[in-house]
Design an enzyme around this catalytic site. Structure first.
Site, short mmCIF file in Angstrom:
data_model
loop_
_atom_site.label_atom_id
_atom_site.label_comp_id
_atom_site.label_asym_id
_atom_site.label_seq_id
_atom_site.Cartn_x
_atom_site.Cartn_y
_atom_site.Cartn_z
N HIS A 1 -38.56 -8.14 -69.25
CA HIS A 1 -37.76 -6.92 -69.29
C HIS A 1 -37.86 -6.15 -70.61
O HIS A 1 -36.85 -5.76 -71.21
CB HIS A 1 -36.29 -7.22 -68.92
CG HIS A 1 -35.77 -6.21 -67.96
ND1 HIS A 1 -34.94 -5.19 -68.33
CD2 HIS A 1 -36.02 -6.04 -66.65
CE1 HIS A 1 -34.67 -4.44 -67.29
NE2 HIS A 1 -35.34 -4.93 -66.25
N ARG B 1 -47.12 -2.28 -61.36
CA ARG B 1 -45.87 -2.37 -60.60
C ARG B 1 -45.28 -1.03 -60.18
O ARG B 1 -44.13 -0.95 -59.75
CB ARG B 1 -44.84 -3.16 -61.42
CG ARG B 1 -45.20 -4.62 -61.39
CD ARG B 1 -44.23 -5.56 -62.00
NE ARG B 1 -42.83 -5.30 -61.84
CZ ARG B 1 -42.13 -5.47 -60.71
NH1 ARG B 1 -42.75 -5.88 -59.61
NH2 ARG B 1 -40.85 -5.22 -60.68
N GLU C 1 -42.48 -7.27 -54.60
CA GLU C 1 -41.16 -7.82 -54.93
C GLU C 1 -40.22 -7.58 -53.75
O GLU C 1 -40.23 -6.51 -53.13
CB GLU C 1 -40.62 -7.13 -56.18
CG GLU C 1 -39.26 -7.61 -56.63
CD GLU C 1 -38.77 -6.90 -57.89
OE1 GLU C 1 -39.38 -5.87 -58.27
OE2 GLU C 1 -37.78 -7.36 -58.47
N ASP D 1 -39.85 -12.24 -65.59
CA ASP D 1 -39.67 -10.87 -66.08
C ASP D 1 -39.07 -10.90 -67.49
O ASP D 1 -37.97 -11.43 -67.68
CB ASP D 1 -38.72 -10.12 -65.12
CG ASP D 1 -38.67 -8.63 -65.40
OD1 ASP D 1 -39.22 -8.19 -66.44
OD2 ASP D 1 -38.07 -7.89 -64.58
N ARG E 1 -39.72 -15.47 -58.53
CA ARG E 1 -39.46 -15.09 -59.92
C ARG E 1 -38.29 -15.93 -60.42
O ARG E 1 -37.28 -16.06 -59.71
CB ARG E 1 -39.11 -13.61 -59.97
CG ARG E 1 -38.79 -13.10 -61.36
CD ARG E 1 -38.31 -11.66 -61.32
NE ARG E 1 -36.88 -11.60 -61.59
CZ ARG E 1 -36.25 -10.53 -62.08
NH1 ARG E 1 -36.91 -9.42 -62.32
NH2 ARG E 1 -34.96 -10.55 -62.29
N GLU F 1 -42.77 -0.91 -63.52
CA GLU F 1 -41.73 -0.50 -62.57
C GLU F 1 -41.06 0.81 -62.97
O GLU F 1 -40.51 1.49 -62.12
CB GLU F 1 -40.68 -1.62 -62.39
CG GLU F 1 -39.87 -1.91 -63.63
CD GLU F 1 -38.90 -3.08 -63.44
OE1 GLU F 1 -39.30 -4.08 -62.83
OE2 GLU F 1 -37.77 -2.99 -63.90
N GLU G 1 -44.03 -10.40 -66.58
CA GLU G 1 -43.78 -8.97 -66.32
C GLU G 1 -43.11 -8.28 -67.51
O GLU G 1 -42.24 -8.87 -68.16
CB GLU G 1 -42.86 -8.88 -65.09
CG GLU G 1 -42.43 -7.48 -64.75
CD GLU G 1 -41.31 -7.46 -63.73
OE1 GLU G 1 -41.12 -8.45 -62.99
OE2 GLU G 1 -40.60 -6.44 -63.68
N TYR H 1 -30.47 -11.05 -69.00
CA TYR H 1 -31.09 -10.24 -67.94
C TYR H 1 -31.51 -11.13 -66.76
O TYR H 1 -32.14 -12.17 -66.95
CB TYR H 1 -32.32 -9.48 -68.45
CG TYR H 1 -33.09 -8.93 -67.29
CD1 TYR H 1 -32.62 -7.82 -66.60
CD2 TYR H 1 -34.22 -9.59 -66.79
CE1 TYR H 1 -33.27 -7.36 -65.48
CE2 TYR H 1 -34.86 -9.14 -65.66
CZ TYR H 1 -34.38 -8.02 -65.01
OH TYR H 1 -35.00 -7.58 -63.88
N TRP I 1 -33.24 -2.35 -72.57
CA TRP I 1 -32.77 -2.98 -71.34
C TRP I 1 -33.86 -2.93 -70.31
O TRP I 1 -34.61 -2.03 -70.18
CB TRP I 1 -31.52 -2.34 -70.75
CG TRP I 1 -31.02 -3.29 -69.72
CD1 TRP I 1 -30.34 -4.43 -69.97
CD2 TRP I 1 -31.25 -3.25 -68.30
NE1 TRP I 1 -30.14 -5.12 -68.81
CE2 TRP I 1 -30.70 -4.43 -67.77
CE3 TRP I 1 -31.92 -2.36 -67.45
CZ2 TRP I 1 -30.74 -4.73 -66.41
CZ3 TRP I 1 -31.97 -2.65 -66.11
CH2 TRP I 1 -31.39 -3.82 -65.58
#
Ligand code: KDG
Ligand code: MG
Length: 403
Positions: free
Chosen positions: A213, A284, A340, A211, A148, A263, A237, A160, A403
């Site tokens: 985010h 995820r 991951e 990612d 990643r 996630e 992601e 991030y 976030w």
């Protein structure tokens, strides 16, 4: 008939906070489960101590499914991250006990290995494009097949996924939340340049992941997906926040960049539409936040029917106990995609002695009965809890952002 005689919660902070549930039985066997919810750890501790452990005493430790249903249906207030993390910890600990009682690693109880090892991805990050390209090279040298990549954005003070500590990136870094600044415009023009450089430098072979985010709207995410298509990402992601699952439909209709999400999901109900309508490619959800092995197995089974593969979250806030459970799960699950793997610090590894090992880009859970992870309680006691928060994120004009 093996009975649960006692259970306790262990909180330790060997560099970051971890919450571990330990369940004891009358047959001299115990099991452990991860109960860590980053930045909200004590809420799960209280939930377990005040509301779960009293119910567990005297229950039959081998009735994993029944205990899951008891804690899920029986509490009336279904789902939510705190409840589901607590249920996950109980579930993991009970699978650990069942494995130990059977003398088998948990992957054998699930149906045995479907592969020789579990492909993992590591995190490379840098302040600049040059630094990030260099960091990706270090992961390739370590044997990783998938990486990643996150890079700093010119004009933004912090971004991030970019940190000073390259190997043990830790976002929960403040006794109060620190603040980041975000600009979608700057990000969208800069991020594709990273993947152009990475393909130029390392060719077609390494799997590249990224990612977002949760920072974009669906149409912005669609644009990023299209811009990244020439670089053939393994996945993009969390391109949007998934509170509204329909949002992914807009992204999907514009781009063939594979999509991963989940996630922060804690139940199949967070991803039913995403999976059923094939709006994503990788789910995820993790053992620790999505109801343990028992519920993740259900999510994965549903995903398998819809061409969706697994890609479990595995950042440092998921403890080695969760990693052991995830690897047992991954070695078995038929529709495995990737796992991951952010390495824990040596201090954390010492508190949680484990059997799993890394070789040539793959992890293996080992063959010890149960999850193959333990906790050194004496050492854990040397690292008392320290409140730590994830950062928050604001747009350049001060507006709160994701976030
Ligand atoms: O607790 C939050 C972290 O685990 C998160 O920042 C990590 O986004 C993350 C990832 O993909 O690992
Ligand atoms: Mg993520």
């Amino acid at each position: 008939m093996m009975k649960i005689t006692d259970a306790k919660v262990i909180v330790t902070c060997p560099g970051r906070n971890f919450v571990t549930l330990k369940i004891y039985t009358d047959e001299d066997l115990y099991g452990i489960g991860d109960a860590t919810l980053n930045g909200r750890e004590k809420a799960v501790v209280a939930y377990l101590e005040e509301h779960v452990i009293p119910c567990l005493i005297g229950m039959q430790a081998d009735r994993i499914e029944d205990i899951w249903q008891y804690l899920y249906r029986g509490c009336y207030w279904r789902r939510g991250p705190v409840t589901m993390t607590a249920i996950s910890a109980v579930d993991m600990a009970l699978w650990d006990i069942k494995g130990k009682a059977a003398g088998m690693p948990v992957y054998q109880l699930l149906g045995g290995a479907s592969r020789d090892g579990v492909m993992v991805y590591g995190h490379a990050n840098g302040e600049t494009l040059e630094e990030t390209v260099e960091e990706v090279g270090k992961y390739i040298d370590m044997g990783y097949k998938a990486i990643r990549a996150q890079t700093g954005i010119p004009g933004l003070p912090s971004t991030y996924g970019v940190s000073g500590d390259k190997m043990f990136y830790e976002p929960a870094n403040g006794a109060l939340p620190s603040e980041n600044v975000w600009s979608t415009e700057k990000y969208l023009t800069h991020a594709p340049k990273l993947f152009e450089r990475l393909r130029e430098t390392y060719g077609d072979e390494p799997h590249l992941l990224h990612d977002v985010h949760h920072r974009l709207t669906p149409i912005e995410a669609a644009r990023l997906g299209k811009l990244l298509e020439p670089y053939r990402l393994f996945w993009m992601e969390d391109c949007v926040a998934a509170d509204n699952q329909e949002g992914l439909r807009r992204v999907r209709e514009h781009t063939v960049t594979p999509l991963a999400i989940g996630e922060i999901f804690n139940s199949i109900w967070n991803c039913k539409t995403l999976i059923e309508e094939q709006l994503i490619d990788y789910i995820r959800a993790t053992v620790v936040h999505a109801g343990g092995i028992t519920h993740l197995r259900q999510i994965a089974g549903f995903a398998a029917l819809h061409h969706v593969r697994t890609g479990c979250h595995g950042a440092t806030d998921l403890s080695p106990v969760c990693m052991g459970a995830a690897l047992n799960f991954n070695l078995w699950v038929p529709n495995f995609g990737i796992q991951e793997y952010m390495r824990h610090t040596p201090e954390t590894d010492a508190v949680f002695p484990h059997e799993y090992s890394f070789k040539d880009g793959y992890l293996h859970p080992g063959n010890k009965p149960g999850l193959g992870v333990d906790i050194d309680e004496k050492l854990a006691a040397k690292y008392p809890y320290q409140r730590a928060y994830l950062p928050i994120n604001r747009l350049q004009d001060g507006t709160m952002w994701n976030w």
